[in-house]
Write an enzyme that holds these catalytic residues in place. Structure first.
Site, mmCIF file in Angstrom:
data_model
loop_
_atom_site.group_PDB
_atom_site.id
_atom_site.type_symbol
_atom_site.label_atom_id
_atom_site.label_comp_id
_atom_site.label_asym_id
_atom_site.label_seq_id
_atom_site.Cartn_x
_atom_site.Cartn_y
_atom_site.Cartn_z
ATOM 1 N N PRO A 1 3.849 -6.422 9.158
ATOM 2 C CG PRO A 1 4.631 -4.780 10.628
ATOM 3 C CD PRO A 1 4.154 -6.210 10.572
ATOM 4 C CB CYS A 2 6.206 -7.191 4.546
ATOM 5 S SG CYS A 2 4.828 -6.967 3.424
ATOM 6 C CG HIS A 3 3.755 -1.585 5.286
ATOM 7 N ND1 HIS A 3 3.009 -2.583 5.892
ATOM 8 C CD2 HIS A 3 3.657 -0.497 6.088
ATOM 9 C CE1 HIS A 3 2.480 -2.106 7.005
ATOM 10 N NE2 HIS A 3 2.860 -0.845 7.151
#
Length: 192
Positions: free
Chosen positions: A138-140
């Protein structure tokens, strides 16, 4: 699994793509503006992959991605990722990002400090920008300090970090910097 495969699947935000190989998931593509563009990006990124029915472990990953993009809690930490070809530092960043709870965020600097590489915020930002495993990693949830950025990796398609975080119920960066205290970031305004 022999060779690489990919498939396109429906989610609450559009048609996503996922590619896999013998050692796990090799990439996830969030929707582009049109499905043909999503499919084209998948073919450019994984030219040796053939569109086929996903094996059970990939089906489980797809179900998790679909649930997460509907705003449902989902644990994707058991999804096997093929990290061959991924730089060792980037793999450490991705492993850490997978531990950030749903609806929370960290800054590039916080991730660097957690990895005992306190001067490497820029390297963390570069790793996040290269994340091929959207949603599963989940780079967001990793943002620039003092910013509620809309930037996302090339695999992010037309979807912004802001939208992904709003699906998860996040409103602002979890850790406050002096900038945040003096000039708080406003939550996203409802659209419609």
């Amino acid at each position: 699994m022999a060779g690489r495969g990919y498939t396109i699947f429906d989610t609450g935000i559009g048609r996503c793509g996922i590619a896999w190989g013998s050692f796990g998931i090799v990439g996830v593509q969030l929707p582009e503006a049109r499905e043909i563009e999503t499919r084209g990006r998948m073919l450019r990124q994984y030219p040796e992959a053939r569109e086929t029915r996903p094996p059970l472990n990939v089906e489980i990953a797809i179900e998790g991605i679909v649930a997460m993009l509907r705003g449902e809690p989902c644990d994707l930490t058991d999804v096997t990722l093929d990290m061959s070809g991924i730089h060792a530092f980037n793999a450490r960043v991705y492993a850490f990002a997978r531990t950030i709870p749903r609806g929370e965020t960290r800054t590039y600097g916080e991730v660097a400090a957690a990895l005992r590489a306190s001067g490497a915020a820029h390297s963390v930002a570069q790793a996040i920008a290269r994340n091929p495993f959207m949603i599963i990693v989940p780079c967001h949830r990793v943002l620039e300090a003092g910013s509620y950025t809309d930037k996302i990796s090339p695999s992010g398609g037309a979807i912004s970090k802001r939208r992904l975080l709003s699906i998860e119920g996040a409103h602002t960066i979890s850790s406050k910097t002096l900038f945040d205290v003096l000039l708080p970031v406003a939550p996203p305004r409802p659209q419609g």
